[in-house]
Design a protein around this motif. Structure first.
Motif, short mmCIF file in Angstrom:
data_model
loop_
_atom_site.label_atom_id
_atom_site.label_comp_id
_atom_site.label_asym_id
_atom_site.label_seq_id
_atom_site.Cartn_x
_atom_site.Cartn_y
_atom_site.Cartn_z
N ASN A 58 0.79 -1.27 0.05
CA ASN A 58 0.07 0.00 -0.05
C ASN A 58 0.79 1.29 0.05
OD1 ASN A 58 -2.61 -1.21 -0.04
ND2 ASN A 58 -2.22 -1.98 2.24
N GLY A 59 2.17 0.97 0.05
CA GLY A 59 2.99 2.39 -0.06
C GLY A 59 3.31 2.81 -1.54
N TRP A 60 3.71 3.80 -1.57
CA TRP A 60 3.93 4.46 -2.95
C TRP A 60 5.44 3.89 -3.67
CZ3 TRP A 60 8.08 7.73 -4.01
CH2 TRP A 60 8.60 8.59 -2.85
N GLU A 61 6.32 3.33 -2.81
CA GLU A 61 7.63 2.69 -3.35
C GLU A 61 7.66 1.30 -3.52
OE1 GLU A 61 10.61 5.84 -1.44
OE2 GLU A 61 9.30 4.60 0.00
N ASN A 62 8.16 0.73 -4.42
CA ASN A 62 8.34 -0.63 -4.85
C ASN A 62 8.85 -1.25 -3.73
OD1 ASN A 62 7.07 -0.33 -7.31
ND2 ASN A 62 8.81 -0.36 -8.41
N LYS A 63 8.84 -2.72 -3.39
CA LYS A 63 9.40 -3.50 -2.44
C LYS A 63 10.22 -4.66 -3.21
CE LYS A 63 7.56 -0.90 0.65
NZ LYS A 63 6.47 -0.32 -0.16
N GLU A 64 11.50 -5.02 -2.82
CA GLU A 64 12.07 -6.10 -3.59
C GLU A 64 12.51 -7.13 -2.42
OE1 GLU A 64 13.86 -3.64 -7.27
OE2 GLU A 64 15.32 -4.34 -5.61
N ASP A 65 12.85 -8.38 -3.03
CA ASP A 65 13.47 -9.28 -2.35
C ASP A 65 12.55 -9.79 -1.08
OD1 ASP A 65 15.66 -9.65 -3.86
OD2 ASP A 65 16.78 -8.12 -2.83
N ILE A 66 11.27 -9.97 -1.49
CA ILE A 66 10.20 -10.14 -0.30
C ILE A 66 10.48 -11.93 0.12
CG2 ILE A 66 7.86 -10.13 0.43
CD1 ILE A 66 7.58 -8.07 -1.92
N SER A 67 10.50 -11.94 1.29
CA SER A 67 10.70 -13.55 1.73
C SER A 67 9.74 -13.75 3.20
CB SER A 67 12.18 -13.99 1.84
OG SER A 67 12.68 -13.30 2.76
N PHE A 68 9.26 -14.97 3.18
CA PHE A 68 8.75 -15.68 4.14
C PHE A 68 9.41 -16.77 4.59
CE2 PHE A 68 5.38 -13.11 2.28
CZ PHE A 68 4.58 -12.55 3.13
N GLY A 69 9.96 -17.09 5.84
CA GLY A 69 10.54 -18.16 6.19
C GLY A 69 9.87 -18.73 7.63
N GLY A 112 -2.08 -29.14 22.59
CA GLY A 112 -1.65 -27.73 23.12
C GLY A 112 -1.34 -26.76 22.14
N VAL A 113 -1.00 -25.60 22.65
CA VAL A 113 -0.65 -24.56 21.83
C VAL A 113 0.80 -24.24 21.49
CG1 VAL A 113 -0.94 -21.84 21.52
CG2 VAL A 113 -2.59 -23.04 22.92
N HIS A 114 1.01 -24.33 20.32
CA HIS A 114 2.71 -24.06 19.84
C HIS A 114 2.70 -22.82 18.84
CE1 HIS A 114 3.51 -28.39 20.75
NE2 HIS A 114 2.18 -28.72 20.44
N PHE A 115 3.84 -22.11 18.84
CA PHE A 115 3.96 -20.84 18.24
C PHE A 115 5.04 -21.14 17.06
CE2 PHE A 115 2.21 -19.36 22.09
CZ PHE A 115 1.46 -18.33 21.86
N LEU A 116 4.37 -21.05 15.75
CA LEU A 116 4.99 -21.17 14.78
C LEU A 116 5.59 -19.68 14.26
CD1 LEU A 116 5.88 -23.30 12.25
CD2 LEU A 116 4.07 -22.55 11.21
N ASN A 117 6.94 -19.71 14.21
CA ASN A 117 7.52 -18.47 14.02
C ASN A 117 7.74 -18.22 12.53
OD1 ASN A 117 8.76 -15.98 15.00
ND2 ASN A 117 10.45 -16.65 13.83
N LEU A 118 7.20 -16.95 12.01
CA LEU A 118 7.13 -16.76 10.63
C LEU A 118 8.24 -15.44 10.51
CD1 LEU A 118 6.49 -16.87 7.59
CD2 LEU A 118 4.49 -15.36 8.35
N LYS A 119 9.27 -15.56 9.78
CA LYS A 119 10.27 -14.59 9.76
C LYS A 119 10.05 -13.77 8.24
CE LYS A 119 14.11 -14.62 11.47
NZ LYS A 119 14.22 -13.31 12.33
N TYR A 120 9.74 -12.42 8.43
CA TYR A 120 9.29 -11.73 7.11
C TYR A 120 10.69 -10.79 7.04
CZ TYR A 120 7.28 -8.18 4.13
OH TYR A 120 7.22 -7.34 3.17
N PHE A 135 14.41 -5.00 5.82
CA PHE A 135 13.59 -4.87 6.97
C PHE A 135 13.41 -6.47 7.25
CE2 PHE A 135 9.30 -4.92 8.21
CZ PHE A 135 9.54 -3.96 9.42
N PHE A 136 13.39 -6.55 8.54
CA PHE A 136 13.06 -7.85 9.01
C PHE A 136 11.89 -7.86 10.17
CE2 PHE A 136 17.45 -8.28 7.76
CZ PHE A 136 17.32 -9.21 6.83
N HIS A 137 11.01 -8.58 10.25
CA HIS A 137 10.03 -8.60 11.23
C HIS A 137 9.56 -10.21 11.46
CE1 HIS A 137 6.63 -6.99 13.34
NE2 HIS A 137 5.65 -8.04 13.01
N ASP A 138 9.35 -10.55 12.78
CA ASP A 138 9.04 -11.69 13.26
C ASP A 138 7.61 -11.86 13.49
OD1 ASP A 138 11.42 -12.93 12.76
OD2 ASP A 138 12.20 -12.47 14.70
#
Length: 316
Positions: A58-69, A112-120, A135-138
């Motif tokens: 939704n920004g006005w600048e392009n994004k590159e090298d996007i990844s989910f792990g 039970g509850v487990h947390f699956l971590n997604l690194k963006y 830019f990194f975000h978990d």
């Protein structure tokens, strides 16, 4: 003996629920990148769950090298398909991308509850010309693992009923986690209740998150009752699950049979006034159970009796 007759309409209504018993995580990240992650509320051990990921620039600048792990340390031997890592070369202004991730939960996974971590991560291209530092975000995705699939039974009926009237009863069966086959829905009334019509309904298959509803009508006894008492109904559902095991679930519901008050409205629009019933589907003045002539005769007799009681005028 008091009798209640239930006339099944035998309507098997398949209702598609728009919600799939899922939760959603929404993240608004740097540069106007929005991420929406939809994950199942629960996953049965040994079965599959689906995580849906939707990203939008939704920004006005392009994004590159996007990844989910995805990190697999939370649930050992977890299988992720098509891959535990998703990459995109570029996402331009207003662009979006969606992906479904299948999670195969191992049979020996702890409950039970487990947390699956997604690194963006992504790289913002300043002024759509100069790439910036990554830019990194978990994001932690809670995954609840339960032992077996659940089939729910929901029966809807009035809290209380009275004699010589009709009332609706609806039984709904929903398989929340899996498709089920060879489904049998059996309604068992109390021993002193006569059940007219089909007490057993069969379905070859009920799909996951699709409800089957059986709607019927309860017709209460003609004889009046002087006290309140409960009438229990038992609903038993048997089926074959997705791994070929035969299962059974049941529910018992009760309705109170009570004395009728002076004025009662029925669900079909009729009305009881004392011991007289006025039907909703007949012409004005027609009262079920009481001949119109008898009513007129009563009115005439009442008028005659009233006339006899009037004092005579004295002659002058």
């Amino acid at each position: 003996m008091k009798f209640i007759w239930i006339i099944p309409l035998l309507i098997g209504v398949f209702v598609l629920f728009p919600e799939i018993y899922a939760e959603t995580i929404t993240q608004n990240l740097e540069g106007g990148m929005d991420i929406q992650i939809t994950y199942p509320e629960e996953i049965v051990s040994g079965r599959e769950g689906v995580i849906s990921i939707l990203i939008k620039n939704n920004g006005w600048e392009n994004k590159e090298d996007i990844s989910f792990g995805f990190s697999l340390s939370a649930i050992p031997t977890l299988i992720i398909e098509p891959s535990d890592r998703i990459t995109l070369d570029r996402l331009t202004q207003g662009g979006s991308y969606g992906e479904n991730i299948n999670l195969q939960i191992p049979n020996d996974a702890s409950l039970g509850v487990h947390f699956l971590n997604l690194k963006y991560s992504h790289v913002l291209v300043a002024n759509n010309k100069t790439p910036q530092s990554p830019f990194f975000h978990d994001i932690a995705i809670p995954i609840t693992i339960k032992e077996g699939p659940s089939v729910t039974i929901h029966t809807k009926m009035p809290e209380s009923i009275f004699s010589n009237a009709e009332f609706p009863i609806e039984t709904e069966v929903l398989s929340k986690d899996i498709d089920i086959t060879n489904v049998r829905i059996k309604i068992i009334p109390p021993k002193d209740i006569e059940f007219r019509g089909e007490t057993l309904h069969t379905f070859s298959k009920i799909e996951k998150n699709m409800a089957v509803a059986i709607t019927s009508r309860i017709i209460t006894p003609i004889d009046e009752v002087n006290i309140e008492y409960k009438l229990p109904f038992q609903i038993i559902v048997t089926y074959t699950d997705d791994v070929g095991l035969n299962k059974e679930d049941s529910q018992t519901v009760s309705v109170v049979l009570r004395p009728r008050t002076f004025m009662e409205l029925t669900t079909d629009g009729g009305i009881w006034i004392g011991s007289f019933f006025i039907a909703p589907y007949v012409s004005l003045g027609t009262i079920i159970g009481i001949p119109a002539g008898a009513i007129i005769s009563l009115l005439i007799r009442k008028k005659q009796n009233s006339s006899k009681k009037r004092p005579k005028k004295k002659k002058l």
